[in-house]
Design a protein around this motif. Structure first.
Motif, PDB file in Angstrom:
ATOM      1  N   MET A 200       0.826  -1.208   0.000  1.00 54.28           N
ATOM      2  CA  MET A 200       0.000   0.000   0.000  1.00 54.28           C
ATOM      3  C   MET A 200       0.860   1.258   0.000  1.00 54.28           C
ATOM      4  N   ARG A 201       1.938   1.241   0.775  1.00 58.50           N
ATOM      5  CA  ARG A 201       2.799   2.415   0.851  1.00 58.50           C
ATOM      6  C   ARG A 201       3.491   2.685  -0.497  1.00 58.50           C
ATOM      7  N   GLN A 202       3.887   1.603  -1.196  1.00 58.89           N
ATOM      8  CA  GLN A 202       4.632   1.758  -2.440  1.00 58.89           C
ATOM      9  C   GLN A 202       3.751   1.636  -3.685  1.00 58.89           C
ATOM     10  N   ARG A 203       2.447   1.495  -3.511  1.00 56.61           N
ATOM     11  CA  ARG A 203       1.498   1.317  -4.612  1.00 56.61           C
ATOM     12  C   ARG A 203       1.925   0.179  -5.538  1.00 56.61           C
ATOM     13  N   VAL A 204       1.998  -0.992  -4.975  1.00 55.21           N
ATOM     14  CA  VAL A 204       2.393  -2.196  -5.710  1.00 55.21           C
ATOM     15  C   VAL A 204       1.131  -2.920  -6.174  1.00 55.21           C
ATOM     16  N   LEU A 205       0.993  -3.094  -7.471  1.00 50.81           N
ATOM     17  CA  LEU A 205      -0.180  -3.781  -8.027  1.00 50.81           C
ATOM     18  C   LEU A 205       0.162  -5.144  -8.601  1.00 50.81           C
ATOM     19  N   GLY A 206       1.418  -5.526  -8.540  1.00 53.61           N
ATOM     20  CA  GLY A 206       1.816  -6.865  -8.947  1.00 53.61           C
ATOM     21  C   GLY A 206       1.674  -7.840  -7.793  1.00 53.61           C
ATOM     22  N   PRO A 207       2.373  -8.977  -7.835  1.00 50.99           N
ATOM     23  CA  PRO A 207       2.252  -9.963  -6.764  1.00 50.99           C
ATOM     24  C   PRO A 207       2.753  -9.439  -5.429  1.00 50.99           C
ATOM     25  N   VAL A 208       1.978  -9.676  -4.383  1.00 51.68           N
ATOM     26  CA  VAL A 208       2.373  -9.322  -3.023  1.00 51.68           C
ATOM     27  C   VAL A 208       2.269 -10.604  -2.207  1.00 51.68           C
ATOM     28  N   LEU A 209       3.412 -11.227  -1.933  1.00 46.61           N
ATOM     29  CA  LEU A 209       3.450 -12.579  -1.391  1.00 46.61           C
ATOM     30  C   LEU A 209       4.203 -12.625  -0.076  1.00 46.61           C
ATOM     31  N   THR A 210       3.704 -13.451   0.825  1.00 47.18           N
ATOM     32  CA  THR A 210       4.333 -13.641   2.127  1.00 47.18           C
ATOM     33  C   THR A 210       4.768 -15.092   2.274  1.00 47.18           C
ATOM     34  N   TYR A 211       5.980 -15.274   2.754  1.00 47.03           N
ATOM     35  CA  TYR A 211       6.522 -16.610   3.009  1.00 47.03           C
ATOM     36  C   TYR A 211       6.724 -16.740   4.517  1.00 47.03           C
ATOM     37  N   SER A 212       6.066 -17.709   5.112  1.00 47.33           N
ATOM     38  CA  SER A 212       6.188 -17.937   6.544  1.00 47.33           C
ATOM     39  C   SER A 212       6.789 -19.320   6.750  1.00 47.33           C
ATOM     40  N   VAL A 213       8.106 -19.348   6.756  1.00 48.34           N
ATOM     41  CA  VAL A 213       8.854 -20.609   6.809  1.00 48.34           C
ATOM     42  C   VAL A 213       9.875 -20.518   7.941  1.00 48.34           C
ATOM     43  N   ALA A 214       9.377 -20.058   9.105  1.00 48.35           N
ATOM     44  CA  ALA A 214      10.232 -19.911  10.286  1.00 48.35           C
ATOM     45  C   ALA A 214      11.487 -19.113   9.927  1.00 48.35           C
ATOM     46  N   CYS A 215      12.655 -19.619  10.305  1.00 47.84           N
ATOM     47  CA  CYS A 215      13.899 -18.857  10.159  1.00 47.84           C
ATOM     48  C   CYS A 215      14.338 -18.681   8.714  1.00 47.84           C
ATOM     49  N   ALA A 216      13.735 -19.401   7.779  1.00 50.00           N
ATOM     50  CA  ALA A 216      14.101 -19.279   6.368  1.00 50.00           C
ATOM     51  C   ALA A 216      13.187 -18.322   5.611  1.00 50.00           C
ATOM     52  N   SER A 217      12.215 -17.712   6.279  1.00 49.85           N
ATOM     53  CA  SER A 217      11.151 -16.967   5.604  1.00 49.85           C
ATOM     54  C   SER A 217      11.664 -15.926   4.620  1.00 49.85           C
ATOM     55  N   SER A 218      12.496 -15.002   5.092  1.00 50.23           N
ATOM     56  CA  SER A 218      12.881 -13.896   4.206  1.00 50.23           C
ATOM     57  C   SER A 218      13.964 -14.289   3.218  1.00 50.23           C
ATOM     58  N   ALA A 219      14.750 -15.319   3.513  1.00 44.29           N
ATOM     59  CA  ALA A 219      15.687 -15.829   2.515  1.00 44.29           C
ATOM     60  C   ALA A 219      14.922 -16.446   1.350  1.00 44.29           C
ATOM     61  N   VAL A 220      13.872 -17.203   1.662  1.00 47.12           N
ATOM     62  CA  VAL A 220      13.023 -17.754   0.609  1.00 47.12           C
ATOM     63  C   VAL A 220      12.378 -16.628  -0.193  1.00 47.12           C
ATOM     64  N   ALA A 221      11.927 -15.575   0.492  1.00 41.90           N
ATOM     65  CA  ALA A 221      11.305 -14.446  -0.200  1.00 41.90           C
ATOM     66  C   ALA A 221      12.266 -13.816  -1.200  1.00 41.90           C
ATOM     67  N   ILE A 222      13.514 -13.632  -0.811  1.00 43.34           N
ATOM     68  CA  ILE A 222      14.502 -13.048  -1.722  1.00 43.34           C
ATOM     69  C   ILE A 222      14.767 -13.975  -2.902  1.00 43.34           C
ATOM     70  N   ALA A 223      14.864 -15.272  -2.649  1.00 41.80           N
ATOM     71  CA  ALA A 223      15.068 -16.227  -3.738  1.00 41.80           C
ATOM     72  C   ALA A 223      13.908 -16.191  -4.726  1.00 41.80           C
ATOM     73  N   GLU A 224      12.692 -16.170  -4.214  1.00 35.63           N
ATOM     74  CA  GLU A 224      11.522 -16.147  -5.092  1.00 35.63           C
ATOM     75  C   GLU A 224      11.434 -14.841  -5.877  1.00 35.63           C
ATOM     76  N   ALA A 225      11.809 -13.749  -5.246  1.00 34.51           N
ATOM     77  CA  ALA A 225      11.807 -12.458  -5.938  1.00 34.51           C
ATOM     78  C   ALA A 225      12.834 -12.443  -7.064  1.00 34.51           C
ATOM     79  N   ALA A 226      14.033 -12.945  -6.785  1.00 32.84           N
ATOM     80  CA  ALA A 226      15.069 -12.992  -7.818  1.00 32.84           C
ATOM     81  C   ALA A 226      14.636 -13.864  -8.988  1.00 32.84           C
ATOM     82  N   ALA A 227      13.976 -14.974  -8.672  1.00 32.27           N
ATOM     83  CA  ALA A 227      13.497 -15.859  -9.741  1.00 32.27           C
ATOM     84  C   ALA A 227      12.455 -15.161 -10.609  1.00 32.27           C
ATOM     85  N   ALA A 228      11.566 -14.395  -9.991  1.00 37.60           N
ATOM     86  CA  ALA A 228      10.529 -13.683 -10.746  1.00 37.60           C
ATOM     87  C   ALA A 228      11.149 -12.631 -11.666  1.00 37.60           C
ATOM     88  N   VAL A 229      12.167 -11.933 -11.183  1.00 36.22           N
ATOM     89  CA  VAL A 229      12.841 -10.938 -12.014  1.00 36.22           C
ATOM     90  C   VAL A 229      13.591 -11.616 -13.153  1.00 36.22           C
TER      91      VAL A 229
END
Length: 402
Positions: free
Chosen positions: A136-165
């Motif tokens: 909402m703050r950045q006006r993002v209209l593409g995918p907005v995804l949350t990964y809840s994988v305990a201690c790996a959560s944000s590392a997985v998020a970065i991997a998935e983001a890099a793959a999408a790019v």
């Protein structure tokens, strides 16, 4: 299409400036201190000094848990650093966020409220709230995804983001994570698992001792970290600073035990990251380790690194910065990714602090307490190995065209 990091943003126990945070880590400065003296057992944690009114109006703060406040601030800092969003179509912009436990403060208030539960408790504590607020703050209209994988959560998020790019699904991704769980109920729950570090009065700052023979566990931390990821071609065309290339990542599952780590699973993630990057173990000179300072976890991680690196192990410098900033759980992977990127960019390695006598069975070369210079460092990894058995490894390289 190569994915590169062009923006860094942190709200960390060492402040809101990524460079200053890294300098503090190089000095071995610990942000861990005692918390909640009213608890039956001593506890320590790394907390963040944060004024939400720098980022929100009082009206906007209604129903916004601290975990989302930190995420909004860190993501905004990353976007400012990248200077990227002015010409991005909102549909071509995505948010990939990791969050392990959601709005802990909102839940704590609901449980302890004497029957009076705030009406916005649900949207405040849901784990996808940080990503939604960033969007909402950045006006993002593409995918907005949350990964809840305990201690790996944000590392997985970065991997998935890099793959999408890399696939061309997005022009720009804002990726990272947030966690704010320093509340009495959560601390008591972790104490019940006997995973938190023991310490004597006056010694909280040095309580966490990764890979040390006398290690006793970790300290919780809070904070948020985000990176901006875009294609190297796009970054080059707009003259952007490119901190590093997201060259590889590996994700795997142990499928053996909910809380006990497994070297074979970690080996698979490490090998996958190397394979994707097209690198051999000898090409990677630094590992920001998961390194939680638990009796089992540190030994298993060292075993996995030794199996993969083999004869090249002496060329891999290892440190766990959790000794200084605590364990941010769902945000740990993102914060440690920022630290790894800065180590690569600066050619300096943060220390493996508080390790006077290394664990004899851990055969990895540890970065000394004074840190180390690594001017020739070209590739580095960061490990995130989670409860539930998910393993995530991110591999960054210098952008040779920068």
């Amino acid at each position: 299409m190569n994915a590169v990091v062009t923006g860094l943003g942190v709200v960390s126990p060492h402040g809101q400036d990524a460079g200053a945070m890294f300098d503090a880590l190089l000095r071995g400065q610990s942000a861990i201190a005692p918390v909640f003296p009213e608890l039956p057992k001593p506890a320590c944690a790394a907390t963040v000094e944060f004024d939400p009114l720098q980022w929100f109006t009082k009206l906007q703060l209604a129903g916004v848990d601290r975990v989302s406040q930190l995420a909004v601030a860190a993501a905004e800092l990353a976007v400012r650093d990248a200077g990227v969003l002015g010409d991005v179509e909102p549909e071509r912009l995505g948010v990939y966020a990791g969050c392990g436990m959601g709005g802990a403060a909102a839940l704590e208030a609901a449980y302890r409220g004497g029957g009076r539960v705030p009406p916005l408790t649900i949207p405040a504590f849901m784990p996808n709230a940080p990503a939604a607020h960033v969007a909402m703050r950045q006006r993002v209209l593409g995918p907005v995804l949350t990964y809840s994988v305990a201690c790996a959560s944000s590392a997985v998020a970065i991997a998935e983001a890099a793959a999408a790019v890399q696939r061309g699904d997005l022009d720009v991704a804002i990726a990272g994570g947030s966690e704010a769980l320093i509340v009495p109920g959560v601390v008591l729950a972790w104490q019940a698992m006997h995973t938190l570090a023991a310490f004597e009065p006056g010694e909280a700052a040095s309580a966490v001792k990764p890979f040390a023979a006398d290690r006793s566990g970790f300290a919780l931390g809070e904070g948020a970290a985000f990176v901006v990821i875009e294609s190297a071609e796009r970054a080059r065309a707009r003259g952007a600073r490119r901190y590093a290339r997201v060259a590889g990542w590996g994700l795997s599952s142990d499928a053996t035990h909910l809380t006990k780590p497994d070297a074979a699973g970690q080996v698979r993630a490490l090998q996958a990251a190397l394979r994707r990057a097209g690198l051999a173990p000898r090409d990677v000179g630094y590992c920001n380790a998961h390194g939680t300072a638990t009796r089992i976890g540190d030994v298993v991680e060292c075993e996995a690194l030794a199996q993969v690196w083999g004869d090249a192990l002496d060329g891999l410098a290892v440190s766990s910065t959790k000794a200084l900033h605590g364990h941010l759980l769902g945000a740990a992977g993102a914060l440690e990714a920022v630290i790894t990127i800065l180590a690569l960019q600066r050619g300096q390695l943060p220390p493996n602090a508080h390790c006077a006598t290394p664990e004899p069975t851990c055969r990895v070369p540890l970065v000394p307490a004074a840190g180390a210079a690594a001017p020739g460092l070209s590739s580095a990894i960061t490990n995130s190995f989670a409860f539930g058995g998910t393993n995530a490894v991110l591999l960054f390289t210098r952008d040779s065209t920068n």
